[in-house]
Every structure is written in C-alpha cells, then in structure tokens.
Design a protein around this motif. Structure first.
Motif, PDB file in Angstrom:
ATOM      1  N   GLN A   1      48.854  33.687  44.262  1.00  0.00           N
ATOM      2  CA  GLN A   1      48.249  34.853  43.635  1.00  0.00           C
ATOM      3  C   GLN A   1      46.774  34.954  43.977  1.00  0.00           C
ATOM      4  O   GLN A   1      46.234  36.072  44.075  1.00  0.00           O
ATOM      5  N   ARG A   2      46.101  33.846  44.185  1.00  0.00           N
ATOM      6  CA  ARG A   2      44.709  33.899  44.636  1.00  0.00           C
ATOM      7  C   ARG A   2      44.617  34.516  46.037  1.00  0.00           C
ATOM      8  O   ARG A   2      43.692  35.277  46.329  1.00  0.00           O
ATOM      9  N   VAL A   3      45.593  34.177  46.891  1.00  0.00           N
ATOM     10  CA  VAL A   3      45.636  34.824  48.206  1.00  0.00           C
ATOM     11  C   VAL A   3      45.884  36.316  48.037  1.00  0.00           C
ATOM     12  O   VAL A   3      45.264  37.145  48.714  1.00  0.00           O
ATOM     13  N   GLY A   4      46.778  36.664  47.104  1.00  0.00           N
ATOM     14  CA  GLY A   4      47.041  38.076  46.847  1.00  0.00           C
ATOM     15  C   GLY A   4      45.797  38.820  46.387  1.00  0.00           C
ATOM     16  O   GLY A   4      45.549  39.960  46.794  1.00  0.00           O
ATOM     17  N   ILE A   5      45.011  38.184  45.555  1.00  0.00           N
ATOM     18  CA  ILE A   5      43.769  38.811  45.088  1.00  0.00           C
ATOM     19  C   ILE A   5      42.776  38.940  46.239  1.00  0.00           C
ATOM     20  O   ILE A   5      42.128  39.983  46.399  1.00  0.00           O
ATOM     21  N   ALA A   6      42.651  37.884  47.056  1.00  0.00           N
ATOM     22  CA  ALA A   6      41.744  37.949  48.211  1.00  0.00           C
ATOM     23  C   ALA A   6      42.166  39.065  49.160  1.00  0.00           C
ATOM     24  O   ALA A   6      41.319  39.806  49.672  1.00  0.00           O
ATOM     25  N   ARG A   7      43.465  39.181  49.399  1.00  0.00           N
ATOM     26  CA  ARG A   7      43.952  40.240  50.282  1.00  0.00           C
ATOM     27  C   ARG A   7      43.635  41.618  49.705  1.00  0.00           C
ATOM     28  O   ARG A   7      43.224  42.538  50.426  1.00  0.00           O
ATOM     29  N   ALA A   8      43.786  41.769  48.392  1.00  0.00           N
ATOM     30  CA  ALA A   8      43.489  43.053  47.754  1.00  0.00           C
ATOM     31  C   ALA A   8      42.009  43.404  47.856  1.00  0.00           C
ATOM     32  O   ALA A   8      41.637  44.584  47.853  1.00  0.00           O
ATOM     33  N   LEU A   9      41.160  42.368  47.966  1.00  0.00           N
ATOM     34  CA  LEU A   9      39.710  42.586  48.054  1.00  0.00           C
ATOM     35  C   LEU A   9      39.227  42.790  49.490  1.00  0.00           C
ATOM     36  O   LEU A   9      38.061  43.142  49.698  1.00  0.00           O
ATOM     37  N   ALA A  10      40.101  42.584  50.463  1.00  0.00           N
ATOM     38  CA  ALA A  10      39.679  42.508  51.865  1.00  0.00           C
ATOM     39  C   ALA A  10      38.883  43.724  52.321  1.00  0.00           C
ATOM     40  O   ALA A  10      37.875  43.598  53.016  1.00  0.00           O
ATOM     41  N   THR A  11      39.321  44.912  51.939  1.00  0.00           N
ATOM     42  CA  THR A  11      38.677  46.136  52.434  1.00  0.00           C
ATOM     43  C   THR A  11      37.637  46.694  51.469  1.00  0.00           C
ATOM     44  O   THR A  11      37.325  47.887  51.506  1.00  0.00           O
ATOM     45  N   ASN A  12      37.109  45.820  50.580  1.00  0.00           N
ATOM     46  CA  ASN A  12      36.061  46.216  49.627  1.00  0.00           C
ATOM     47  C   ASN A  12      36.478  47.425  48.780  1.00  0.00           C
ATOM     48  O   ASN A  12      35.809  48.464  48.773  1.00  0.00           O
ATOM     49  N   PRO A  13      37.581  47.309  48.036  1.00  0.00           N
ATOM     50  CA  PRO A  13      38.056  48.452  47.243  1.00  0.00           C
ATOM     51  C   PRO A  13      37.158  48.741  46.052  1.00  0.00           C
ATOM     52  O   PRO A  13      36.442  47.856  45.563  1.00  0.00           O
ATOM     53  N   ARG A  14      37.208  49.969  45.585  1.00  0.00           N
ATOM     54  CA  ARG A  14      36.514  50.335  44.353  1.00  0.00           C
ATOM     55  C   ARG A  14      37.385  50.026  43.129  1.00  0.00           C
ATOM     56  O   ARG A  14      36.872  49.862  42.028  1.00  0.00           O
ATOM     57  N   LEU A  15      38.707  49.993  43.373  1.00  0.00           N
ATOM     58  CA  LEU A  15      39.668  49.882  42.278  1.00  0.00           C
ATOM     59  C   LEU A  15      40.737  48.859  42.626  1.00  0.00           C
ATOM     60  O   LEU A  15      41.247  48.846  43.751  1.00  0.00           O
ATOM     61  N   LEU A  16      41.064  47.983  41.666  1.00  0.00           N
ATOM     62  CA  LEU A  16      42.181  47.060  41.810  1.00  0.00           C
ATOM     63  C   LEU A  16      43.268  47.440  40.814  1.00  0.00           C
ATOM     64  O   LEU A  16      42.988  47.638  39.626  1.00  0.00           O
ATOM     65  N   LEU A  17      44.497  47.545  41.307  1.00  0.00           N
ATOM     66  CA  LEU A  17      45.652  47.770  40.457  1.00  0.00           C
ATOM     67  C   LEU A  17      46.419  46.454  40.377  1.00  0.00           C
ATOM     68  O   LEU A  17      46.947  45.979  41.384  1.00  0.00           O
ATOM     69  N   ALA A  18      46.474  45.853  39.203  1.00  0.00           N
ATOM     70  CA  ALA A  18      47.141  44.562  39.018  1.00  0.00           C
ATOM     71  C   ALA A  18      48.384  44.790  38.177  1.00  0.00           C
ATOM     72  O   ALA A  18      48.294  44.973  36.956  1.00  0.00           O
ATOM     73  N   ASP A  19      49.545  44.800  38.833  1.00  0.00           N
ATOM     74  CA  ASP A  19      50.806  45.108  38.157  1.00  0.00           C
ATOM     75  C   ASP A  19      51.536  43.814  37.803  1.00  0.00           C
ATOM     76  O   ASP A  19      52.147  43.185  38.661  1.00  0.00           O
TER      77      ASP A  19
END
Length: 346
Positions: free
Chosen positions: A155-173
C-alpha cells in the motif's frame, strides 16, 4: 466569489440499469450535494451498498453521472471529452483496497509506469522515484518484487504511485480495508503526512470510523445513496444525529451501556449509575468529580472512556455513585450546565 472547494457535487444522481428485462433502474447515488475544500482530508463513510465507492468513481469520471454536476478544480467533468478527462485524471491520484500493482514489475518499475505514460524523461523519473521512495519509507525496497512485499509495503507503493504525477487530489477507496490494525495505523499516518507536508487534498472512502477519527477533518455519512449527515469530525463524533451515524460512532466511542451490560454491572457495583458526557476540552474531569467530593459522594468508573479527535478530548463515562440520594441529587445539580449527564435507569 472564488470557490475554495476542490471538489463539488451538485444534485448528483447515478443510476444503473435494472438487473433484468423490465426491472427498474438501481439508484446508487441519490441527489448528493458535497463540497471538499482544498487541503483537507474529507471522509465518506457508509456500510456496504451505501453508494460511497460509486460516488468516488464519479469524481474522476470513471462512471458517468445520470444527472447533476461534478466539478473538480473549477471544471465540470461531466462536460469533458475523453481526451480532456485523461488530462484531468493526471491531477488525480487513486489508491485502491487491493493495491492494483503490477506484480511482474519491481517497486521501481511500478512507480516508473505512470511517469512514462505522462511523458516524464528518464532523468526526471530517477529523481522523482527516489523522492517518492524516501517519502513513503521504502528506499531499501526499490528493486524488490511486489510479490515479496507485505500488505503494508504494497500500500505504501500504491500511495507513492498515486503521488508520482504530483496530483492535487487523492482518492483513497477503502485503502486500509485489507490491512491489519497496526499496518492500518501506519498507512493512515502516511496519508496524514501526505496531506500535511504536501498539501494534497484527500477524499477518503471507508467503512471504518476509526480511520475517520484518526485523520479526517470533515466527514459525510451515506446510506442508500444519500448523504444523511455531514460536518466536522469532532461535531459528528460528539453529537451524532442520524441512527446510522450513531451506529458508526458507537464502534469507537462508548455511549450508554447496553441493558445487558448494565445488568451485569449491577451485579458487581452498588449505587446509582450516571453517564457523564464530556464534550468540551475546557471542562476537565477533575472539575466534574469535585462536585461529588463536595457532597461526600463516592464514585467509581464502570463503563466508557475518553477519546481524542484532532487534539480535542471527549467521551462518555458511566459512574457508580454511592451516598445518600439527597447528596447525589445535590452533586448532580452542581453539574447542570457544566457537564451533560444522564442517569442510567435503575
């Protein structure tokens, strides 16, 4: 006036076709209005089938709305072409319950994939992936296979991947639903760090009230596709109004003890049972207990506890009071207007 919301849902309805010929459509989201402010962690909680996961898929247009509008960063996503949606989604990171990692790749390869899709150069990829791995505490796992990681590490890898493109918004389902309690706390702490240090807005979908208590600023409670209650987390925890909300809050905050528990407590404790509801950090327990001491009333904690949300302590304490009825009545009169109290039926 410029809106401070990053996400706005306005009278949103989502229906799915009926499961069979002639069957009525199933309304998964039913007239929802919602605002997620920039920089906050906003939780949506509900039991299975409440519509919360469908709702989050409407935010990044993985599902089209039936009616209403979904506005992300000032843009109504319901009006966008598929090409424009792809560009919009680059600013939205997604974290999944089952991680959704590519098991044939290393940790580094999983983080490189979204950067490659976004057209980031190899040199920039090296720098960004190194930053991400250090941020999530996996610098030593860069070249490990996903299959060799624990659930929390995945899940830490999943979070890092979600952050890769510098998003403004994270959706955590349901990002912690597949994890054990200790790992859940670690992942929630990491999400709080993402919000605090990077300023990223997080929309947290969950059925776990403890996750809401730990990191969310505001919460909306869903049932049967509708938002039945919403507000700051402290307000919802200390004064839940809807029955569904009260059920959720009761999973982390003890209220009045159930009848069977009261019966068992009376077998081992004498006196009158009173529940004190601490709702304001300006009222200390010692001040409330002093009222009993002034009137020569003994007290013993038999049920309940004190919780903390965002630095605010609150909770419900059921006490067994011993003394004369007149003394107990006088002590309780002293508490009026200071600490809400309820006498447990004798």
């Amino acid at each position: 006036m410029v809106s401070t919301a990053l996400v706005e849902l306005r009278e949103v309805v989502k229906e799915f076709p009926g499961a069979g010929r002639g069957k009525p459509a199933q309304r998964a989201v039913d007239g929802v209005d919602l605002r997620v402010e920039r920089g906050e962690i906003f939780a949506i909680i509900g039991y299975s089938g409440a519509g919360k996961s469908t709702l989050v898929r409407l935010v990044n247009a993985l599902e089209p709305v039936t009616s209403g509008s979904v506005v992300v960063d000032g843009v109504d996503v319901t009006t966008l072409s598929e090409r424009a949606l792809r560009e919009l989604r680059q600013g939205i990171g997604m974290i999944f319950q089952q991680f959704n990692l590519m098991e044939s790749r290393t940790v580094w390869g999983n983080l490189a994939f979204p950067l490659t899709v976004a057209g980031v150069s190899k040199a920039e990829q090296q720098k960004r992936i190194s930053e991400l791995l250090h941020f999530v505490g996996l610098a030593d796992k860069a070249h490990a296979r996903v299959t060799d990681l624990s659930g929390g590490q995945k899940q830490r890898v999943g979070i890092a991947r979600a952050l890769a493109t510098n998003p403004r918004l994270l959706l955590a389902d349901e990002a912690t639903s597949a994890l054990d309690p200790d790992t859940t706390r670690d992942v929630l702490d990491l999400l709080a760090k993402v919000n605090r240090e990077l300023g990223i807005t997080i929309l947290l979908i969950t059925h776990e009230m403890d996750a809401v208590r730990r990191i969310a600023h505001r919460v909306a409670v869903m049932e049967s596709g509708k938002v039945v209650e919403s507000g700051p987390v402290l307000d919802v925890f200390t004064a839940p109004e809807h029955p569904v909300t009260r059920r959720f809050v009761s999973t982390v905050v003890d209220d009045l003890p159930p009848e069977d528990v009261v019966a068992a407590l009376r077998e081992t404790h004498d006196g009158r049972f009173v529940r004190l509801a601490f709702r304001d950090r300006s009222v200390r327990q010692s001040e409330a207990f002093a009222a009993f001491l002034r009137h020569d009333v003994s007290f013993e904690l038999v049920y309940g506890g004190i919780e903390e949300v965002q630095g605010n302590s609150f909770g419900n304490l059921t006490l067994a009071l011993t003394g004369t009825d007149a003394a107990i009545d006088a002590a309780l009169a002293d508490l009026d207007g200071v600490v809400p109290w309820t006498e447990v039926a004798r």
